[in-house]
Every structure is written in structure tokens, then in C-alpha cells.
Design a protein around this motif. Structure first.
Motif, PDB file in Angstrom:
ATOM      1  N   ILE A 108     -16.121  -5.011  -2.368  1.00 15.85           N
ATOM      2  CA  ILE A 108     -16.099  -3.774  -3.164  1.00 15.85           C
ATOM      3  C   ILE A 108     -14.655  -3.258  -3.229  1.00 15.85           C
ATOM      4  CG2 ILE A 108     -16.978  -1.422  -3.350  1.00 15.85           C
ATOM      5  CD1 ILE A 108     -19.428  -2.296  -1.781  1.00 15.85           C
ATOM      6  N   GLN A 109     -14.302  -2.713  -4.342  1.00 14.41           N
ATOM      7  CA  GLN A 109     -12.951  -2.173  -4.511  1.00 14.41           C
ATOM      8  C   GLN A 109     -12.711  -1.011  -3.557  1.00 14.41           C
ATOM      9  OE1 GLN A 109     -13.109  -1.128  -8.640  1.00 14.41           O
ATOM     10  NE2 GLN A 109     -12.449  -3.154  -9.359  1.00 14.41           N
ATOM     11  N   TYR A 110     -11.441  -0.900  -3.146  1.00 13.89           N
ATOM     12  CA  TYR A 110     -11.033   0.224  -2.291  1.00 13.89           C
ATOM     13  C   TYR A 110     -10.893   1.474  -3.168  1.00 13.89           C
ATOM     14  CZ  TYR A 110      -9.925  -2.896   1.636  1.00 13.89           C
ATOM     15  OH  TYR A 110      -9.990  -3.785   2.685  1.00 13.89           O
ATOM     16  N   ARG A 111     -11.978   2.133  -3.419  1.00 10.99           N
ATOM     17  CA  ARG A 111     -11.978   3.273  -4.329  1.00 10.99           C
ATOM     18  C   ARG A 111     -11.673   4.568  -3.582  1.00 10.99           C
ATOM     19  NH1 ARG A 111     -17.496   2.028  -7.874  1.00 10.99           N
ATOM     20  NH2 ARG A 111     -16.763   0.037  -8.783  1.00 10.99           N
ATOM     21  N   LYS A 118      -6.130   2.354   5.581  1.00 15.62           N
ATOM     22  CA  LYS A 118      -6.274   0.970   5.128  1.00 15.62           C
ATOM     23  C   LYS A 118      -5.038   0.460   4.384  1.00 15.62           C
ATOM     24  CE  LYS A 118     -11.297   1.329   4.807  1.00 15.62           C
ATOM     25  NZ  LYS A 118     -12.507   1.133   3.968  1.00 15.62           N
ATOM     26  N   GLY A 119      -3.871   0.909   4.836  1.00 15.30           N
ATOM     27  CA  GLY A 119      -2.626   0.407   4.270  1.00 15.30           C
ATOM     28  C   GLY A 119      -2.172   1.086   2.996  1.00 15.30           C
ATOM     29  N   PHE A 120      -2.907   2.082   2.508  1.00 15.95           N
ATOM     30  CA  PHE A 120      -2.509   2.802   1.295  1.00 15.95           C
ATOM     31  C   PHE A 120      -1.698   4.042   1.701  1.00 15.95           C
ATOM     32  CE2 PHE A 120      -6.349   0.515   0.000  1.00 15.95           C
ATOM     33  CZ  PHE A 120      -5.914  -0.087  -1.169  1.00 15.95           C
ATOM     34  N   ILE A 121      -0.405   4.001   1.426  1.00 17.20           N
ATOM     35  CA  ILE A 121       0.481   5.089   1.863  1.00 17.20           C
ATOM     36  C   ILE A 121       0.096   6.406   1.197  1.00 17.20           C
ATOM     37  CG2 ILE A 121       2.876   5.892   1.941  1.00 17.20           C
ATOM     38  CD1 ILE A 121       3.750   2.976   1.973  1.00 17.20           C
ATOM     39  N   TRP A 122      -0.103   6.351  -0.119  1.00 13.48           N
ATOM     40  CA  TRP A 122      -0.489   7.541  -0.874  1.00 13.48           C
ATOM     41  C   TRP A 122      -1.911   7.431  -1.410  1.00 13.48           C
ATOM     42  CZ3 TRP A 122       4.619   8.572  -4.059  1.00 13.48           C
ATOM     43  CH2 TRP A 122       5.550   9.170  -3.199  1.00 13.48           C
ATOM     44  N   GLY A 123      -2.725   6.602  -0.759  1.00 10.91           N
ATOM     45  CA  GLY A 123      -4.117   6.462  -1.168  1.00 10.91           C
ATOM     46  C   GLY A 123      -4.277   5.545  -2.369  1.00 10.91           C
ATOM     47  N   SER A 124      -5.506   5.465  -2.852  1.00  9.06           N
ATOM     48  CA  SER A 124      -5.829   4.629  -4.013  1.00  9.06           C
ATOM     49  C   SER A 124      -6.609   5.460  -5.020  1.00  9.06           C
ATOM     50  CB  SER A 124      -6.645   3.400  -3.590  1.00  9.06           C
ATOM     51  OG  SER A 124      -7.928   3.812  -3.112  1.00  9.06           O
ATOM     52  N   ASN A 125      -6.727   4.924  -6.231  1.00  8.30           N
ATOM     53  CA  ASN A 125      -7.451   5.660  -7.270  1.00  8.30           C
ATOM     54  C   ASN A 125      -8.891   5.159  -7.368  1.00  8.30           C
ATOM     55  OD1 ASN A 125      -7.183   3.200  -8.512  1.00  8.30           O
ATOM     56  ND2 ASN A 125      -5.766   3.897 -10.099  1.00  8.30           N
ATOM     57  N   TYR A 309      -5.044  14.614  -4.048  1.00 11.51           N
ATOM     58  CA  TYR A 309      -3.793  13.913  -3.803  1.00 11.51           C
ATOM     59  C   TYR A 309      -3.393  13.049  -4.994  1.00 11.51           C
ATOM     60  CZ  TYR A 309      -6.785   9.871  -2.845  1.00 11.51           C
ATOM     61  OH  TYR A 309      -7.710   8.853  -2.952  1.00 11.51           O
ATOM     62  N   GLN A 310      -4.373  12.633  -5.805  1.00 13.25           N
ATOM     63  CA  GLN A 310      -4.064  11.801  -6.968  1.00 13.25           C
ATOM     64  C   GLN A 310      -3.298  12.575  -8.037  1.00 13.25           C
ATOM     65  OE1 GLN A 310      -7.429   9.552  -8.435  1.00 13.25           O
ATOM     66  NE2 GLN A 310      -8.274   9.256  -6.376  1.00 13.25           N
ATOM     67  N   LEU A 311      -3.401  13.889  -8.014  1.00 18.98           N
ATOM     68  CA  LEU A 311      -2.613  14.737  -8.905  1.00 18.98           C
ATOM     69  C   LEU A 311      -1.375  15.268  -8.207  1.00 18.98           C
ATOM     70  CD1 LEU A 311      -2.303  16.322 -11.591  1.00 18.98           C
ATOM     71  CD2 LEU A 311      -3.702  18.127 -10.564  1.00 18.98           C
ATOM     72  N   LEU A 312      -1.453  15.477  -6.895  1.00 21.90           N
ATOM     73  CA  LEU A 312      -0.365  16.113  -6.157  1.00 21.90           C
ATOM     74  C   LEU A 312       0.890  15.251  -6.138  1.00 21.90           C
ATOM     75  CD1 LEU A 312       0.673  18.374  -4.312  1.00 21.90           C
ATOM     76  CD2 LEU A 312      -0.323  17.111  -2.383  1.00 21.90           C
TER      77      LEU A 312
END
Length: 343
Positions: A108-111, A118-125, A309-312
Motif C-alpha cells: 500500500i502506498q505511504y499515504r 518512515k524516512g519522510f522528512i516533511w511527510g508524504s502526500n 503540514y502539506q500546506l505549511l
């Protein structure tokens, strides 16, 4: 004692001079030639020496600019951000901005992974793309568009503005052209260009530049009119100085400060236009990361507290670049003004 000796010597010289004047020219003729004149000698180096001023326009400009510590700190930070944006793909361990990461255990995608997990510095979309990679890729795209728009507007605007202000025969033509283009909103032109041509970086650059030079040209024209008929320019024309040399040496140096300010303001304005045109759905396609695309995606989830955070993060990058260019441009414009070079 020293002052007394000097006074006595002065009185003695005055007495001798009065005596010579009283005796008339005959007394001067009786004096030996070596007492009347002292050979100064000849020095080839002193004969060729000329007086000069140690004033340097650019040296004074940079000294005045570096006195503004806030502007210098912003410049260093801005250079670091821009350099990192373009060097980021070359660093080790960087993800593809368009890659949808998948959990190997579940398939499953890292949504919507939170930042730092999980290695995402600024997260994922929402489709598992790394926001760290996408934001820096988006910054590269938006900065590239802004730099090219500013360059085109500067070259075309300065050229047209100088011709418009200096060549009297062209005043009517450029005035009518300005009246036509200025009455058509730039947003309408940008939207029409986006409709006619396929969305791309080149399309946005063309749409922003097609009328963006008008404001620069009119501003340069007004400045040229102020200094065109000053004495040194009239003297240059009288001795046959070419027009190109008058423009380059006499006119443009006075406009460096305003040109730099206009260019510095054009870059954040171009980024804002790209964000706006993407916001209304006419910008770059979703597979091309840009600050406009990222902010538009973040806007859709801003009402969910865990996904803001996706907008910030893209908003922080956009705000910093915009404010930094504005403040640095104003500081450099003030430093480039010769009036501020007086000590």
C-alpha cells in the motif's frame, strides 16, 4: 623663542621688499638671477601625473549595502535556499519527486505520512510522494520561471524604455502601445495564453512576459525624461558622442538602483502569478511539481489538522523567498543610490 625668530625673519623680508619697491625696477635688475628665480627642475613622472578621485560607484554601493546587517543575513539565507533547491537532486539519498512510495510489507502506498516518520522528512502526500523532494523540485520550477520572467522583462523593458524616453520620434508609438496593453488586465492575458497553449513552463513564462515589460518600460522612460536634457548629456551630443555611448555611460548608471529594485520585485510577483494561475486550474500539470501545485494540493486538506503540514511547508518556502527578495531589493536599491554614498 621659535615664534619670535619667525616673526623677526618675516619683518626682515618685508623690509627688504619695501626697500626694493621703493628703489624701483633698477634695484631688481641689480639682483643676481639666482636670487630672483630658483629652477624647479623637470620630473617626467610628475609631468604625466594627473589628479584622480578614489571614488568607486560599485565599491560604495556594496559598502553601503553590507552596512545593512538584516539585508546581508537575508541575502546569505536566500542564496543558501536557492543553491540548495538546485543542488538537492545531486545529494545522496534523495527521492524522486514523482515517485509514489509503497510499503513493501503491505503493498500500500505511504499515504499522508506525518513528517519525520518512515524516512519522510516533511511527510508524504495522499499518493505517497515525498514532500521533501517535491517541495524543493517545486521551488526549482517556480524560481526558474521567475528568473526568466525577470530577465525578459528587464531586457525588453529597459530597451523599450530607453528608446521611448530618449528618441523623441518614438514617443507617440510607444505611448499608444502602452495605452493599449495597459488597459488589458495581465491576468486575462495569462489565462488566454494558458487556454491556447498547453500548460508548461514555457507557456507561463510567455504569458507573464508578454505584457510584464510595459511597467518597466514606462518607469525607465519617465526616468530618462528627467535626465535626458541635463548639461552633460547636451554637451555629449554637441561633441558627436554616439547615442549608444550616451545611454550606456550617462543614462543607465543613474538607473541602476531602480532597475535592481524592479527586478527584485518581479521575481516574487512572478512566483505569485504562478501560484494564482495554478490555483484556478490553468497552471502546470500535476506531474510537474511547483510551489503553485503544492500549495493548491495543501489547500484541499488544510481543514484536517493532521494534514496541514502539506500546506505549511511550501507556504513557508514561498513566503521566505518573496519577503527576502523584496527586502533585499529595497536595501540594494537604497545602497545603489549615489545620494547615499556621501560620507
Amino acid at each position: 623663542m621659535l615664534f619670535r625668530m619667525k616673526d623677526e625673519k618675516a619683518h626682515q623680508l618685508e623690509a627688504e621688499l619695501d626697500k626694493l619697491q621703493a628703489d624701483g625696477p633698477a634695484a631688481w635688475a641689480k639682483l643676481p638671477e639666482e636670487e630672483l628665480f630658483t629652477p624647479a627642475g623637470f620630473s617626467e613622472e610628475r609631468a604625466e601625473a594627473t589628479s584622480y578621485s578614489n571614488y568607486s560607484y560599485w565599491g560604495s554601493t556594496f559598502r553601503a549595502f553590507f552596512k545593512n546587517r538584516v539585508a546581508v543575513l537575508l541575502l546569505v539565507a536566500l542564496i543558501a535556499v536557492v543553491a540548495f533547491a538546485f543542488l538537492q537532486p545531486c545529494l545522496p539519498g534523495q527521492a524522486d519527486p514523482n515517485l509514489c512510495a509503497v510499503d513493501p510489507a503491505t503493498g500500500i502506498q505511504y499515504r499522508n505520512i506525518a513528517p519525520g516518520e518512515k524516512g519522510f522528512i516533511w511527510g508524504s502526500n495522499a499518493i505517497g510522494q515525498d514532500l521533501w523532494a517535491r517541495i524543493w523540485a517545486g521551488a526549482r520550477t517556480s524560481l526558474t520561471i521567475a528568473f526568466f520572467v525577470a530577465l525578459i522583462e528587464a531586457v525588453v523593458g529597459i530597451t523599450v524604455g530607453v528608446l521611448w524616453g530618449y528618441v523623441r520620434q518614438l514617443d507617440f508609438f510607444f505611448t499608444e502601445l502602452y495605452n493599449i496593453c495597459d488597459n488589458v488586465p495581465s491576468t486575462i492575458i495569462l489565462i488566454l495564453i494558458s487556454y491556447v497553449a498547453s500548460p508548461s513552463v514555457q507557456t507561463l513564462i510567455l504569458g507573464m512576459s508578454i505584457t510584464g515589460w510595459i511597467a518597466m518600460a514606462r518607469f525607465i522612460r519617465n526616468q530618462i525624461l528627467i535626465i535626458r536634457d541635463r548639461d552633460y548629456n547636451v554637451a555629449s551630443r554637441c561633441i558627436g558622442t554616439p547615442t549608444s555611448r550616451i545611454v550606456v555611460r550617462n543614462l543607465l548608471p543613474y538607473l541602476v538602483s531602480v532597475i535592481m529594485l524592479r527586478m527584485a520585485l518581479t521575481i516574487p510577483a512572478a512566483i505569485g502569478s504562478e501560484v494564482f494561475i495554478t490555483y484556478i486550474g490553468l497552471g502546470l500539470s500535476v506531474e510537474v511539481p511547483s510551489l503553485g501545485n503544492l500549495i493548491n494540493d495543501g489547500r484541499k486538506v488544510m481543514m484536517q489538522a493532521g494534514l496541514r503540514y502539506q500546506l505549511l511547508y511550501p507556504t513557508i518556502i514561498l513566503s521566505f523567498v518573496t519577503i527576502a527578495f523584496y527586502l533585499i531589493g529595497n536595501a540594494f536599491s537604497d545602497a545603489a543610490d549615489p545620494k547615499n554614498h556621501l560620507q
